[in-house]
Scaffold this active site. Structure first.
Site, PDB file in Angstrom:
ATOM      1  N   TYR A  64       0.849  -1.198   0.000  1.00  0.00           N
ATOM      2  CA  TYR A  64       0.000   0.000   0.000  1.00  0.00           C
ATOM      3  C   TYR A  64       0.872   1.232   0.000  1.00  0.00           C
ATOM      4  CZ  TYR A  64      -4.964  -0.845   0.095  1.00  0.00           C
ATOM      5  OH  TYR A  64      -6.233  -1.118  -0.289  1.00  0.00           O
ATOM      6  N   GLU A  66      -0.580   4.790  -0.423  1.00  0.00           N
ATOM      7  CA  GLU A  66      -1.395   5.993  -0.658  1.00  0.00           C
ATOM      8  C   GLU A  66      -0.585   7.234  -0.312  1.00  0.00           C
ATOM      9  OE1 GLU A  66      -5.182   5.482   1.232  1.00  0.00           O
ATOM     10  OE2 GLU A  66      -5.636   3.732   0.021  1.00  0.00           O
ATOM     11  N   ASP A 241      -7.053  14.644 -23.856  1.00  0.00           N
ATOM     12  CA  ASP A 241      -6.957  13.209 -23.575  1.00  0.00           C
ATOM     13  C   ASP A 241      -6.222  12.594 -24.773  1.00  0.00           C
ATOM     14  OD1 ASP A 241      -7.371  10.493 -23.437  1.00  0.00           O
ATOM     15  OD2 ASP A 241      -9.468  10.634 -22.832  1.00  0.00           O
ATOM     16  N   THR A 270      -3.631   7.008 -21.383  1.00  0.00           N
ATOM     17  CA  THR A 270      -3.371   5.663 -20.907  1.00  0.00           C
ATOM     18  C   THR A 270      -1.923   5.352 -21.280  1.00  0.00           C
ATOM     19  OG1 THR A 270      -4.240   4.792 -22.975  1.00  0.00           O
ATOM     20  CG2 THR A 270      -5.712   4.757 -21.073  1.00  0.00           C
ATOM     21  N   LYS A 273      -1.683   1.897 -24.886  1.00  0.00           N
ATOM     22  CA  LYS A 273      -2.101   1.896 -26.296  1.00  0.00           C
ATOM     23  C   LYS A 273      -0.857   2.116 -27.172  1.00  0.00           C
ATOM     24  CE  LYS A 273      -6.870   3.323 -25.385  1.00  0.00           C
ATOM     25  NZ  LYS A 273      -7.018   3.980 -24.076  1.00  0.00           N
ATOM     26  N   ARG A 279      -1.009  -1.704 -18.701  1.00  0.00           N
ATOM     27  CA  ARG A 279      -2.377  -1.183 -18.658  1.00  0.00           C
ATOM     28  C   ARG A 279      -2.469  -0.174 -17.517  1.00  0.00           C
ATOM     29  NH1 ARG A 279      -6.712  -2.376 -21.160  1.00  0.00           N
ATOM     30  NH2 ARG A 279      -5.443  -3.743 -22.423  1.00  0.00           N
TER      31      ARG A 279
HETATM   32  N1  DSN Z   1     -11.483   1.319 -24.799  1.00  0.00           N
HETATM   33  C1  DSN Z   1     -10.608   2.315 -25.353  1.00  0.00           C
HETATM   34  C2  DSN Z   1     -10.588   2.247 -26.835  1.00  0.00           C
HETATM   35  O1  DSN Z   1     -10.705   1.159 -27.351  1.00  0.00           O
HETATM   36  O2  DSN Z   1     -10.465   3.252 -27.499  1.00  0.00           O
HETATM   37  C3  DSN Z   1     -10.937   3.674 -24.910  1.00  0.00           C
HETATM   38  O3  DSN Z   1     -11.385   3.664 -23.602  1.00  0.00           O
END
Ligand code: DSN
Length: 478
Positions: A64, A66, A241, A270, A273, A279
């Site tokens: 933990y 925090e 974003d 994120t 990607k 992730r």
């Molecule tokens: N699920 C993601 C995507 O496929 O674009 C976005 O949250």
């Protein structure tokens, strides 16, 4: 790392897991086989490096932590401090950001952290102070509306879902649509492109607290300098974003007006990607928002995931290497080759092409819904996802589009010649699939017919295409 070391590491890990629950070990092995054998064209997926994967599977998961680096609510966080500080440093250096917060568990979490940071920074409200000491998830619908009223009915202007925006940009079923009075900007019906004059007009009329840039399914570059000017003209905070295209920013494919980091007050992403990490999520911001952003835990996040932060540090270190820029450029080269291959064969693409990692096919030209096309492609070993197109008559469930992206196949090493072959496979499936009918004879949006032998043949061709580019070549589980 040598191939031998990778195989030993993953084989040993599976042996340890197998001794406790063999079905989990089997599922992990089966997932590798599936990923190796299918043509993965989901625009938001990728393959993280073995080093990134291994950094997640350890005892950091037990801790933990925090709070923030050097200021924790738990004792014994010195090693978590090391990896969190490293991940943040790599993120700042990679993106040229003043501040990086690497704790968000996902993109939605990162966006929530950003929204609350902006609200806390911009709005003086007793209601907000009250909400900050409660669990946000405990707030009822009535609480949200009361809170919004007391906050002055705060407004958000973001890209509409069907034009390619994300559901966290104020779409009603998402919590962002409850926190904010939302209005969206779409795209020009003739070109499919963002019309910045229309965005400016909407901003003047609506006067949002937050202007959101960024997308999940828009195949073109966005001019963030212009969006910042629009935000400034109405006193809005400009948030971007960049979850989908963070890898293209990191790899310096998107620079100048197209790099959001110098233009936005706050940027979320994120890490899994096009950035090719574990992730998770991340927030970058200008110095004046840093204190509020760092309150993400416990404001909206549970305890940070130190094992994932360790993996973020590894992946961000990888993204700072010169070869990542080459990878990012190849993602776009491949995406454009795929788009050209599809166009040459007669496909209709939203905006007529792509500048980034994704292509959006309007499958209504093939007489199919997105759902029918997605399933027919899956039957043929091609993994994609259905997606709305602008002004989609089939809504968000059936849709009229198929979104395809190249980050994953580019990681495997496929190039522009293979993208043309991929276009041929996709086009063959879509032209050979016919929409089905319901029992009462009305057209079905889900049923379809595709000759099973043809689907098998395409799946074999897809596997052949991948054979030269093995996934995780260093990992042999046999
Ligand atoms: N699920 C993601 C995507 O496929 O674009 C976005 O949250």
């Amino acid at each position: 790392m040598s191939h031998n070391a990778e195989s030993t590491a993953f084989r040993s890990a599976l042996e340890v897991i197998r001794a406790v629950e063999p079905r989990v070990a089997d599922a992990i092995g089966a997932e590798l086989t599936d990923q190796r054998e299918s043509l993965k064209l989901i625009a938001s997926e990728n393959y993280a490096s073995p080093a990134t994967l291994l950094a997640m599977g350890n005892w950091f998961s037990d801790k933990y932590a925090e709070g923030t680096v050097g200021r924790r609510f738990y004792a014994g966080c010195q090693n978590v401090d090391t990896v969190e500080a490293l991940a943040a440093e790599h993120a700042r250096e990679l993106f040229g950001a003043a501040h990086a917060y690497v704790q968000p568990h996902s993109g939605i979490d990162a966006n929530l952290v950003a929204f609350w940071a902006v609200l806390a920074d911009r709005v003086e409200s007793p209601a907000l102070k009250k909400a900050q000491v409660r669990q946000v998830n405990d707030l009822t619908e009535a609480d949200w509306f009361a809170l919004r009223r007391e906050l002055g009915n705060q407004r958000m202007l973001g890209m509409s879902l069907d034009a390619g925006g994300h559901l966290t940009h104020g779409f009603r079923p998402n919590i962002s649509g409850k926190m904010f009075d939302q209005r969206s900007y779409g795209t020009d019906p003739a070109t499919g492109l963002i019309d910045y004059d229309r965005v400016a007009e909407a901003a003047r009329e609506f006067k949002p607290l937050i202007l959101v840039g960024g997308y999940s399914a828009y195949p073109r570059k966005v001019n963030f300098r212009i969006l910042r000017e629009i935000a400034d003209s109405v006193g809005a905070t400009f948030m971007v974003d960049m979850a989908h295209f963070a890898g293209l920013v990191a790899g310096k494919v998107f620079t100048g007006d197209f790099d959001p980091v110098p233009h936005a007050h706050i940027v979320t992403t994120t890490t899994h990607k096009s950035l090719r990490g574990p992730r998770g999520g991340m927030v970058l911001c200008q110095p004046e928002l840093a204190d509020q952003v760092d309150r993400g835990c416990p404001m909206v996040l549970g305890g940070p995931l130190p094992h994932v932060m360790a993996a973020k540090a590894v992946a961000l270190a990888e993204a700072r290497r010169p070869d990542f820029a080459d990878y990012a450029q190849r993602i776009v080269d491949n995406s454009q080759a795929l788009a050209e291959g599809l166009l040459r064969r007669g496909a209709t693409l939203v905006t007529g092409g792509t500048d980034n990692h994704l292509v959006l096919i309007d499958v209504s030209g093939y007489g199919l819904t997105g759902r029918q096309a997605e399933q027919a492609l899956l039957d043929s070993g091609i993994v994609t996802n259905r997606n709305s197109v602008p002004q989609d008559p089939n809504g968000a469930w059936y849709t009229s589009g198929i979104r395809i992206g190249t980050p994953a196949l580019t990681t495997r090493g496929l190039g522009t010649a293979e993208m043309d072959q991929t276009a041929e496979l996709i086009h063959t499936v879509l032209t050979q699939t016919t929409a089905g009918a319901n029992a009462d004879g009305t057209p079905s949006k889900a049923k379809y017919t595709l000759d099973a032998d043809l689907a098998d043949k395409i799946a074999r061709q897809a596997t052949d295409l991948l054979a030269t580019y093995p996934l995780y070549p260093g990992i042999d589980l046999s």
